[in-house]
Scaffold this active site. Structure first.
Site, PDB file in Angstrom:
ATOM      1  N   HIS A  45      -7.798  -5.256  -0.391  1.00 53.80           N
ATOM      2  CA  HIS A  45      -6.345  -4.640  -0.445  1.00 53.80           C
ATOM      3  C   HIS A  45      -5.638  -5.109   0.934  1.00 53.80           C
ATOM      4  O   HIS A  45      -4.511  -5.380   0.410  1.00 53.80           O
ATOM      5  CB  HIS A  45      -6.770  -3.783  -0.083  1.00 53.80           C
ATOM      6  CG  HIS A  45      -5.709  -1.950   0.155  1.00 53.80           C
ATOM      7  ND1 HIS A  45      -5.036  -2.119  -1.243  1.00 53.80           N
ATOM      8  CD2 HIS A  45      -4.734  -1.721   1.264  1.00 53.80           C
ATOM      9  CE1 HIS A  45      -3.662  -1.390  -0.708  1.00 53.80           C
ATOM     10  NE2 HIS A  45      -3.800  -0.642   0.434  1.00 53.80           N
ATOM     11  N   ASP A  90      -8.453  -6.849  -4.397  1.00 58.79           N
ATOM     12  CA  ASP A  90      -7.448  -5.679  -3.904  1.00 58.79           C
ATOM     13  C   ASP A  90      -8.647  -4.429  -5.304  1.00 58.79           C
ATOM     14  O   ASP A  90      -8.455  -3.766  -6.574  1.00 58.79           O
ATOM     15  CB  ASP A  90      -6.993  -4.615  -4.054  1.00 58.79           C
ATOM     16  CG  ASP A  90      -5.908  -3.556  -3.783  1.00 58.79           C
ATOM     17  OD1 ASP A  90      -6.690  -3.180  -3.358  1.00 58.79           O
ATOM     18  OD2 ASP A  90      -5.172  -3.516  -3.771  1.00 58.79           O
ATOM     19  N   SER A 122       0.942  -1.370   0.366  1.00 50.75           N
ATOM     20  CA  SER A 122       0.181  -0.057  -0.062  1.00 50.75           C
ATOM     21  C   SER A 122       1.359   1.399   0.299  1.00 50.75           C
ATOM     22  O   SER A 122       1.678   1.563  -1.073  1.00 50.75           O
ATOM     23  CB  SER A 122      -0.518  -0.419   1.300  1.00 50.75           C
ATOM     24  OG  SER A 122      -2.112   0.888   1.020  1.00 50.75           O
TER      25      SER A 122
END
Length: 417
Positions: free
Chosen positions: A398, A365, A166
């Site tokens: 995610h 995601d 991320s």
């Protein structure tokens, strides 16, 4: 990211070896630091942890970069009474995928953060007051440049690898092109080289929840106070983007919390963990139900479903450990990260990269979807760089990069070895 990591940890398969008790330390830079926007602060602190030992040649370091709401505590425990270890404990430790028998593993809380590193809630030595919104705007590049100063102080001469998911993945990419001769390997998961409109939109909604909270007070609020309701709402909304429809439906479905309970205290609350979490969230957020008829229309919009209770718990736990101004600064840094725009194209951005790169995307995601991860790998290929891409099929959204998965372990172990 990701208190979902707590959920993922609980269902985990354990790998041999733990780093055990760890203690955070502070790197204090007394030299001024100039941010990308040209503003400077007299010095800064980065709070960090390390696991394993740096070798004599200073080239076995693996830098771990954390995500938005993460911190420096990525492995081990701080006390024997800790309920959960560091956020990537499943990956880091003796004989684990990031093997601390071989590597000197480091992780620091980013500049602009609030968990020991210098950020808006820190005291400006020039005024004796908290920086608040006078703190300079932070970029992903600022985060990386402060980390380089820290690594230099420790005697790290090159990074064997830099890894992260991320926002951590953004830092990984920035490291590769900012200090190409310093980075031997880069592993970026569930990330992007440029946030899309949807991700920016979610961040903006979170920021507005904070900015419209009267307790924000234009960024000036006492320590421990401030826009707690706004920050909790921002966290609840963001947390949804870290999961997936399938994982939320599997975990919660339309299950309801116990009806007609009167949650005035934990002692009188129903026994389910979800209901207890709802009570805690209500009480701590000032949404006390005491004196309210539980069957009157006034409580119609209180917690009815377990997913609501879960999100309230996430919001509540977040405001106890995170600063609202840091949330504003870091989400803005995410939105402004755009390697293609900064360098003319993504291929030009990666022109300086020297080390090998592995990019990992996850099918479920929807915050930074697989195509954004593939775009990074394809641009590296077009730039003539050594790059591999893996796309893992999961339905956890995610936060899949935090998953305890043999596939992830094998990918990381293989890349590092």
């Amino acid at each position: 990211m990701n208190d979902a990591s707590a959920d993922l940890h609980t269902s985990a398969r354990s790998e041999p070896g733990e780093v055990g008790l760890v203690e955070p330390r502070d790197f204090v830079s007394a030299s001024p630091f100039t941010f990308d926007n040209g503003l400077a602060i007299p010095g800064f602190t980065l709070r960090y942890e390390t696991y394993g030992r740096l070798n004599a040649t200073g080239d076995n370091a693996v830098l771990v970069c954390h995500a938005l709401s993460g911190d420096h505590h990525c492995a081990g425990i701080h006390a024997l009474t800790d309920k959960k270890p560091g956020w990537w404990n499943n990956l880091i430790g003796p004989s684990k995928a990031v093997d601390t028998n071989k590597f000197f593993v480091l992780c620091a809380n980013v500049i602009g953060g609030c968990q020991g590193s210098t950020g808006p809630s820190s005291i400006d030595p020039r005024t004796g007051q908290a920086y608040g919104i006078t703190f300079p705007a932070v970029t992903i590049r600022d985060m990386v440049r402060t980390q380089k100063r820290w690594l230099d102080s420790l005697g790290v001469r090159s990074l064997y690898a830099v890894i992260g998911g991320s926002m951590g993945g953004m830092q990984v990419l920035q490291w590769s092109l900012e200090y190409p001769a310093f980075v031997q390997r880069a592993l970026a998961m569930a990330t992007t080289a440029r946030e899309g409109a949807q991700a920016i939109a979610f961040n903006e909604v979170g920021r507005q929840a904070i900015l419209q909270d009267p307790e924000w007070n234009h960024g000036y609020y006492p320590k421990g106070g401030g826009p707690r309701v706004g920050l909790a709402i921002a966290r609840m909304m963001a947390h949804i983007t870290y999961l997936s429809d399938a994982s939320m439906d599997r975990k919660f479905g339309r299950k309801a919390v116990a009806p007609h309970h009167k949650p005035t205290s934990l002692a009188s609350a129903p026994a389910t963990s979800e209901a207890i979490a709802a009570v805690a969230a209500n009480e701590a957020s000032g949404l006390s139900m005491e004196g309210i008829d539980p069957v009157s229309p006034a409580v119609t919009f209180d917690v009815r479903f377990e997913v609501e209770s879960y999100l309230r718990y996430q919001g509540q736990s977040f405001i106890n450990r995170f600063d609202a101004n840091s949330y504003l600064y870091i989400t803005r840094a995410l939105d402004q990260f755009d390697l293609a725009a900064t360098h003319g194209s993504l291929e030009q951005a990666f022109a300086s990269v020297q080390g090998a790169t592995l990019v990992v995307g996850f099918t479920s995601d929807w915050l930074f979807p697989p195509e954004q991860n593939r775009a990074i790998a394809l641009a590296l290929l077009r730039a003539g760089k050594r790059v591999s891409y893996a796309e893992l099929s999961t339905d956890l959204g995610h936060d899949s990069f935090l998953l305890e998965s043999p596939q992830i372990y094998d990918l990381v172990r293989g890349f590092l070895n």
